[in-house]
Scaffold this motif. Structure first.
Motif, PDB file in Angstrom:
ATOM      1  N   LEU A  90       1.174  -1.342  -0.477  1.00  0.00           N
ATOM      2  CA  LEU A  90      -0.028  -0.128   0.285  1.00  0.00           C
ATOM      3  C   LEU A  90       1.379   1.164  -0.169  1.00  0.00           C
ATOM      4  O   LEU A  90       1.601   1.165   0.484  1.00  0.00           O
ATOM      5  CB  LEU A  90      -0.976   0.329   1.410  1.00  0.00           C
ATOM      6  CG  LEU A  90      -2.400  -0.999   1.476  1.00  0.00           C
ATOM      7  CD1 LEU A  90      -2.658  -0.728   2.522  1.00  0.00           C
ATOM      8  CD2 LEU A  90      -2.867  -0.306  -0.171  1.00  0.00           C
ATOM      9  N   ALA A  91       0.398   1.949  -0.564  1.00  0.00           N
ATOM     10  CA  ALA A  91       1.473   3.406  -0.952  1.00  0.00           C
ATOM     11  C   ALA A  91       0.091   5.007  -0.866  1.00  0.00           C
ATOM     12  O   ALA A  91      -1.159   4.690  -1.404  1.00  0.00           O
ATOM     13  CB  ALA A  91       2.268   3.672  -1.845  1.00  0.00           C
ATOM     14  N   ASP A 117       9.162  -3.630   7.957  1.00  0.00           N
ATOM     15  CA  ASP A 117       8.167  -3.763   7.441  1.00  0.00           C
ATOM     16  C   ASP A 117       7.288  -2.495   6.332  1.00  0.00           C
ATOM     17  O   ASP A 117       6.680  -2.590   5.872  1.00  0.00           O
ATOM     18  CB  ASP A 117       7.628  -3.847   8.350  1.00  0.00           C
ATOM     19  CG  ASP A 117       8.070  -5.704   9.351  1.00  0.00           C
ATOM     20  OD1 ASP A 117       7.829  -6.319   8.431  1.00  0.00           O
ATOM     21  OD2 ASP A 117       8.309  -5.689  10.430  1.00  0.00           O
ATOM     22  N   VAL A 118       8.632  -1.351   6.655  1.00  0.00           N
ATOM     23  CA  VAL A 118       7.462  -0.359   6.788  1.00  0.00           C
ATOM     24  C   VAL A 118       8.597   0.882   6.060  1.00  0.00           C
ATOM     25  O   VAL A 118       9.928   0.927   6.459  1.00  0.00           O
ATOM     26  CB  VAL A 118       6.951   0.993   7.994  1.00  0.00           C
ATOM     27  CG1 VAL A 118       5.701   1.917   6.913  1.00  0.00           C
ATOM     28  CG2 VAL A 118       5.933  -0.010   8.298  1.00  0.00           C
ATOM     29  N   VAL A 182       5.798   3.099   2.284  1.00  0.00           N
ATOM     30  CA  VAL A 182       4.896   2.362   1.462  1.00  0.00           C
ATOM     31  C   VAL A 182       5.029   0.810   1.983  1.00  0.00           C
ATOM     32  O   VAL A 182       5.843   0.723   2.850  1.00  0.00           O
ATOM     33  CB  VAL A 182       5.472   1.410   0.642  1.00  0.00           C
ATOM     34  CG1 VAL A 182       6.204   0.225  -0.244  1.00  0.00           C
ATOM     35  CG2 VAL A 182       6.471   3.265  -0.306  1.00  0.00           C
ATOM     36  N   PHE A 183       3.937  -0.043   2.207  1.00  0.00           N
ATOM     37  CA  PHE A 183       3.449  -0.898   3.823  1.00  0.00           C
ATOM     38  C   PHE A 183       3.000  -2.426   3.126  1.00  0.00           C
ATOM     39  O   PHE A 183       2.044  -1.905   2.249  1.00  0.00           O
ATOM     40  CB  PHE A 183       3.886  -0.506   5.197  1.00  0.00           C
ATOM     41  CG  PHE A 183       1.922  -0.033   4.817  1.00  0.00           C
ATOM     42  CD1 PHE A 183       1.349  -1.402   5.376  1.00  0.00           C
ATOM     43  CD2 PHE A 183       1.468   1.118   4.599  1.00  0.00           C
ATOM     44  CE1 PHE A 183      -0.349  -0.355   5.659  1.00  0.00           C
ATOM     45  CE2 PHE A 183       0.642   1.575   4.979  1.00  0.00           C
ATOM     46  CZ  PHE A 183      -0.405   0.291   5.283  1.00  0.00           C
ATOM     47  N   ILE A 216      11.184  -0.409  10.927  1.00  0.00           N
ATOM     48  CA  ILE A 216      10.580   1.000  10.350  1.00  0.00           C
ATOM     49  C   ILE A 216      12.128   1.642   9.143  1.00  0.00           C
ATOM     50  O   ILE A 216      12.923   1.700  10.209  1.00  0.00           O
ATOM     51  CB  ILE A 216      10.269   1.948  10.742  1.00  0.00           C
ATOM     52  CG1 ILE A 216       8.418   1.413  11.134  1.00  0.00           C
ATOM     53  CG2 ILE A 216       9.782   3.108   9.750  1.00  0.00           C
ATOM     54  CD1 ILE A 216       7.525   2.069  11.517  1.00  0.00           C
ATOM     55  N   SER A 217      12.004   1.936   8.545  1.00  0.00           N
ATOM     56  CA  SER A 217      13.382   2.384   7.087  1.00  0.00           C
ATOM     57  C   SER A 217      12.796   3.624   6.994  1.00  0.00           C
ATOM     58  O   SER A 217      11.715   3.854   6.199  1.00  0.00           O
ATOM     59  CB  SER A 217      13.516   1.342   6.524  1.00  0.00           C
ATOM     60  OG  SER A 217      15.162   1.692   5.960  1.00  0.00           O
ATOM     61  N   LEU A 218      13.842   4.420   6.991  1.00  0.00           N
ATOM     62  CA  LEU A 218      13.177   5.918   6.657  1.00  0.00           C
ATOM     63  C   LEU A 218      14.727   6.627   5.461  1.00  0.00           C
ATOM     64  O   LEU A 218      16.142   6.736   6.469  1.00  0.00           O
ATOM     65  CB  LEU A 218      13.675   7.075   7.121  1.00  0.00           C
ATOM     66  CG  LEU A 218      13.531   8.133   7.151  1.00  0.00           C
ATOM     67  CD1 LEU A 218      12.701   9.319   5.751  1.00  0.00           C
ATOM     68  CD2 LEU A 218      13.538   9.600   8.833  1.00  0.00           C
TER      69      LEU A 218
END
Length: 354
Positions: A90-91, A117-118, A182-183, A216-218
């Motif tokens: 999903l985005a 995951d995200v 995005v996940f 979570i990755s930024l």
């Protein structure tokens, strides 16, 4: 790569955006990653939104038109799109914002590379003809450097596993935006849908459900353009040009600020409840005091703006003092009770129009 075979469902809520949404949709069509579906959710528009989207859908079968059947507003429209999604991922993209062509490809690569995951990324802001790279400023770069030291890193990405909610409370700048998220769609079983009761900040409160629960990755470079348009819920005027003293005389603008301020308080009350329940905050009382101070500031601002309506101003000032007593709201209360007219620099200085 495996990620290039996964369908990404993109949810775009739209209300009377026929004039601006073409650019947003074109930025999706220009993505270097081709395997996507765009679900444009019409929040019961009265302009040509439906006709426009259906015309574009004839040109590109990946575009779908959906009428929002849930509660009106961005939360209900997004949930409607989420429930219509067919993709594994999903985005989201708002109808007046843009993606850079590399957004989806780099986000999926980031998920695989970091095992997250995200995926999130930074953005630039568009103010009329001006493009502002606010994350390149010294304060933001300092925050990014601190986050790199506290967390795992992988190239241009910072990976968070625990303590992200506390880091969110710690920073005056938000580094996470729904437009760059995005996940996996199967994560909805754990986080649920967006809260439709928030008229503002429903995106931020939704993101907080992922913090400290998932990896979570930024990506610390921009993936999107955030447009501050006059018809948006938040950026309906240029706050830099506003004078709090003259704003009190503009009833239409004042009414908008009041509605916005009360919605902002509602979001902060929700965040305070999350802080009260969090098992990971190391100094819970400190963060609750900070949130209470933010709430007090919002009520103070409303009280100051309404100072020519004495009863209303007194009501907001009392709420400000109940949230957190400060020298500013005590002085303002005294001025209101004594019916002292005019303003002073010391009182105006504490007004927060943001």
């Amino acid at each position: 790569m495996m990620g290039e075979q996964r369908l990404v469902s993109i949810v775009m809520p739209a209300y009377n955006r026929a004039v601006v949404m073409v650019k947003a949709i074109e930025s999706i069509r220009k993505q270097s990653y081709p395997n996507w579906e765009l679900i444009v959710v019409d929040d019961r528009s009265t302009d040509r939104t439906k006709e426009l989207v259906l015309e574009l859908a004839k040109q590109d079968a990946r575009i779908r038109y959906v009428m929002n059947y849930r509660s009106k507003g961005p939360g209900g429209a997004r949930n409607c799109g989420i429930l219509a999604a067919q993709g594994e991922l999903l985005a989201f993209l708002d109808s007046d914002d843009l993606w850079f062509p590399h957004h989806l490809k780099d986000s999926l690569d980031n998920l695989e590379r970091t095992g997250a995951d995200v995926s999130f990324a930074l953005w630039v802001e568009q103010h009329g003809d001006r493009t502002i790279h606010s994350f390149e400023q010294k304060a933001e770069q300092r925050f990014i450097s601190q986050m790199r030291k506290r967390n795992e890193t992988a190239g241009d990405a910072i990976v968070f596993r625990e303590g992200l909610f506390e880091q969110f409370l710690m920073q005056t700048r938000n580094f996470f935006q729904l437009n760059t998220m995005v996940f996996r769609r199967d994560m909805l079983a754990d986080v649920g849908l967006i809260n439709e009761q928030f008229g503002l900040g429903e995106d931020t409160t939704y993101l907080l459900r992922f913090f400290d629960r998932f990896r979570i990755s930024l990506i610390v470079r921009p993936h999107a353009v955030y447009t501050q348009s006059p018809d948006s819920v938040y950026y309906f005027c240029d706050r830099w040009k506003l004078d709090p003293d003259s704003l009190g005389q503009n009833r239409e603008l004042l009414s908008k600020f009041e509605a916005l301020g009360l919605k902002s308080v509602k979001v902060r009350v929700h965040i305070r409840s999350l802080a009260e329940k969090s098992a990971q905050l190391r100094n819970r009382k400190k963060w609750i005091r900070k949130i209470n101070a933010d709430i007090a500031c919002k009520y103070y601002t409303l009280s100051y703006l309404y100072r020519f309506d004495r009863e209303k101003a007194l009501g907001y000032c009392r709420k400000s003092i109940r949230s957190r007593m400060t020298l500013f709201n005590l002085l303002l209360m005294a001025r209101l009770k004594l019916s002292m007219k005019g303003s002073s620099f010391i009182l105006k200085r504490a007004v927060d129009l943001w």
